[in-house]
Design a protein around this motif. Structure first.
Motif, PDB file in Angstrom:
ATOM      1  N   ARG A   4       5.961   3.688 -50.466  1.00 19.39           N
ATOM      2  CA  ARG A   4       5.252   4.959 -50.334  1.00 19.39           C
ATOM      3  C   ARG A   4       4.903   5.176 -48.868  1.00 19.39           C
ATOM      4  N   VAL A   5       5.279   6.345 -48.357  1.00 20.14           N
ATOM      5  CA  VAL A   5       5.043   6.643 -46.946  1.00 20.14           C
ATOM      6  C   VAL A   5       3.585   7.067 -46.751  1.00 20.14           C
ATOM      7  N   LEU A   6       2.941   6.502 -45.741  1.00 20.15           N
ATOM      8  CA  LEU A   6       1.547   6.850 -45.461  1.00 20.15           C
ATOM      9  C   LEU A   6       1.481   8.169 -44.678  1.00 20.15           C
ATOM     10  N   GLY A   7       0.531   9.000 -45.045  1.00 24.23           N
ATOM     11  CA  GLY A   7       0.256  10.190 -44.261  1.00 24.23           C
ATOM     12  C   GLY A   7      -0.330   9.798 -42.909  1.00 24.23           C
ATOM     13  N   ALA A   8      -0.267  10.741 -41.941  1.00 28.87           N
ATOM     14  CA  ALA A   8      -0.696  10.432 -40.574  1.00 28.87           C
ATOM     15  C   ALA A   8      -2.133   9.918 -40.530  1.00 28.87           C
ATOM     16  N   GLU A   9      -2.981  10.442 -41.391  1.00 26.87           N
ATOM     17  CA  GLU A   9      -4.405  10.055 -41.355  1.00 26.87           C
ATOM     18  C   GLU A   9      -4.691   8.793 -42.159  1.00 26.87           C
ATOM     19  N   GLU A  10      -3.712   8.332 -42.904  1.00 26.88           N
ATOM     20  CA  GLU A  10      -3.953   7.125 -43.708  1.00 26.88           C
ATOM     21  C   GLU A  10      -3.924   5.882 -42.838  1.00 26.88           C
ATOM     22  N   HIS A  11      -4.607   4.847 -43.330  1.00 23.58           N
ATOM     23  CA  HIS A  11      -4.651   3.584 -42.604  1.00 23.58           C
ATOM     24  C   HIS A  11      -3.879   2.520 -43.367  1.00 23.58           C
ATOM     25  N   ALA A  12      -3.092   1.765 -42.641  1.00 19.08           N
ATOM     26  CA  ALA A  12      -2.288   0.701 -43.245  1.00 19.08           C
ATOM     27  C   ALA A  12      -3.190  -0.438 -43.689  1.00 19.08           C
ATOM     28  N   GLY A  13      -2.703  -1.228 -44.631  1.00 24.92           N
ATOM     29  CA  GLY A  13      -3.421  -2.414 -45.077  1.00 24.92           C
ATOM     30  C   GLY A  13      -3.066  -3.610 -44.206  1.00 24.92           C
ATOM     31  N   GLU A  14      -3.135  -4.797 -44.788  1.00 26.12           N
ATOM     32  CA  GLU A  14      -2.847  -6.037 -44.054  1.00 26.12           C
ATOM     33  C   GLU A  14      -1.403  -6.082 -43.579  1.00 26.12           C
ATOM     34  N   ARG A  15      -0.537  -5.491 -44.390  1.00 22.91           N
ATOM     35  CA  ARG A  15       0.887  -5.442 -44.064  1.00 22.91           C
ATOM     36  C   ARG A  15       1.345  -4.006 -44.196  1.00 22.91           C
ATOM     37  N   ALA A  16       2.258  -3.603 -43.347  1.00 17.73           N
ATOM     38  CA  ALA A  16       2.779  -2.240 -43.433  1.00 17.73           C
ATOM     39  C   ALA A  16       4.204  -2.238 -42.906  1.00 17.73           C
ATOM     40  N   LEU A  17       5.058  -1.534 -43.611  1.00 19.05           N
ATOM     41  CA  LEU A  17       6.432  -1.373 -43.128  1.00 19.05           C
ATOM     42  C   LEU A  17       6.469  -0.268 -42.089  1.00 19.05           C
ATOM     43  N   LEU A  18       7.018  -0.584 -40.929  1.00 19.70           N
ATOM     44  CA  LEU A  18       7.361   0.469 -39.975  1.00 19.70           C
ATOM     45  C   LEU A  18       8.877   0.566 -39.973  1.00 19.70           C
TER      46      LEU A  18
END
Lengths: 308, 308
Positions: free
Chosen positions: A250-264
């Motif tokens: 699921r792609v994060l919106g610009a204002e969302e904050h990633a958790g401990e791990r995040a795919l870039l």
């Protein structure tokens, strides 16, 4: 090493190995093998005494206008590389035997296939899921090894295996990179010398995101903007740069904050060549980008890679 | 006979049979077993020493508003019938283990699934193809046995197996009928006594088409009209009556002429119950319709059927 082009002969070779008590490991490829592929074969060998490599440029995962026709086909060299890497059998079928006349069944992955490359390559992951299901049916592997460079593909296949209850362990292997950090890809051969130099900016951009993440930056929009600022220098056609949840994608919106791990994850054109790359922030180590000029691959197996 | 509800335990039971050198035969059912199912099990036993029967009312092949919730569930009786019929293992999983949370992969059949029931039950054959792919992955059968009463399902599964290169022989078994000719179906239990009497018109209609075909009638529109005239007496909701090519299932237009063989297939409501039936004209013998009142099944195994 046996070379097989007939699906039933390939099936028989794997069946005989299983009948003899051997676990079968599978490494699906589209050929034009590089050191990344050889790392996959090496990993499969650690996990199974009988390693089947498949080499098939799968037409259903290319959209019209993509590079199906010009995708590099180097069977002879690939065959020698597979043999040297310790593969037991290489399967290189014709399109007409993998997709016989009248065939029409397709395996549809769900939401995992929708964002990122799925949004830019219509039907791509349906083609991947369909051909991988066929290759699994032919080889009957206990374990199959894929590269994390195609991270979304890996996730789609993990989902496929879980959902269809296939008895296959799916293993993902870290991306192998050149000494300047560029991810190995069969498509790198398309790059002109100048584009190849430009492409080295990609791992720099990923490394910058990794540094920001490590320093505590979690806002998706900020991470994306940093990467975009660097890549805008080398490409006027960026398909996407996204931060996503590493399992669901699921792609994060610009204002969302990633958790401990995040795919870039990102895809862009450099010249006319479409390149992809990714990093799981909080998990993968950042690409080493010490050497700015393209050189031999940096991983330990680079000697082997040069032989290929 | 073992009863298994856990997919991995069922997989292990089949694996152990294979490891011991036994061929595995598979009979997928939705339960509410009748003599038709027992005939499938008997056929599987002829072809494989280890017979796995599955009993799963598969939610994905029911559209909203269909009879998923009220579909008859008679596990205890079914289990006894399977054991008496010589099954080696009965697999009766929960929905949540066949479709675990987050699952989303689907197997899409192509054109074979589009006409006939496919046009009236959206998603039905996608559900069938998906669950059958899962059951094949769990059981690893050499041979799977299906009834020709669900003729389109049989063709979709044949196509699926060919297209996905699955190592399974698919066997279709002639429809088992009551003494008045009505095809056995778990859904016949829905019929009121009066609707049950009406339903006996269906094999009469098929027999009339068979007689016309034998007498040389090949025009699709004429064959359909004869069947429709009879069925209009018992149903005001006929989903379809079609003449189709027996392999591709392409429906013939009214002015087209059938070849040496032609599928005549129909679906209609009798009361609130949806019934289907079919005949491959030029191949299947016409239903025997001698006894106008419903009685025990006419095939040789009827004694067994009554026990169920």
């Amino acid at each position: 090493m046996e070379l097989r082009t007939d699906p039933e002969e390939f099936r028989r070779a794997c069946e005989e190995a299983r009948a003899g008590g051997a676990r079968v490991g599978l490494v699906p490829t589209m050929g034009a093998l590089h050191e990344g592929h050889l790392t996959l074969i090496g990993e499969a060998r650690k996990r199974a005494p009988f390693v089947a490599v498949t080499l098939f440029v799968n037409p259903t995962q290319f959209a019209p206008g993509e590079d199906f026709a010009r995708y590099p086909r180097t069977l002879e060299r690939d065959s020698a590389a597979c043999e040297a890497a310790g593969a037991s059998v290489l399967f290189a079928p014709e399109v007409s035997t993998m997709y016989p006349p009248g065939e029409e069944t397709r395996v549809h992955p769900g939401a995992t296939a929708a964002p990122l490359c799925g949004a830019h390559r219509p039907g791509h992951f349906e083609g991947v899921a369909t051909v991988v299901t066929k290759l699994f049916a032919l080889a009957g592997p206990c374990v199959a090894v894929f590269g994390r460079k195609d991270y979304q593909q890996l996730m789609v296949i993990r989902r496929l295996v879980r959902d269809l209850l296939l008895p296959v362990e799916v293993v993902g292997i870290p991306t192998v990179r050149e000494s300047d950090g560029l991810a190995l890809s069969s498509r790198n051969t398309y790059l002109s010398p100048e584009d190849r130099r430009r492409a080295a900016e990609i791992p720099h951009a990923l490394a910058e995101a990794a540094r920001a993440f490590e320093a505590g930056e979690r806002r998706a929009g900020t991470l994306v903007a940093r990467v975009r600022a660097r890549l805008a220098r080398i490409s006027d056609r960026i398909d996407y740069i996204d931060v996503a949840e590493p399992e669901s994608l699921r792609v994060l919106g610009a204002e969302e904050h990633a958790g401990e791990r995040a795919l870039l994850a990102l895809a862009l054109r450099v010249g006319t060549t479409r390149l992809i790359d990714n990093l799981v922030l909080g998990e993968d180590s950042a690409p080493r980008v010490g050497d700015a000029s393209p050189g031999p691959a940096s991983a330990s197996a680079s000697a082997e890679a040069r032989r290929v």
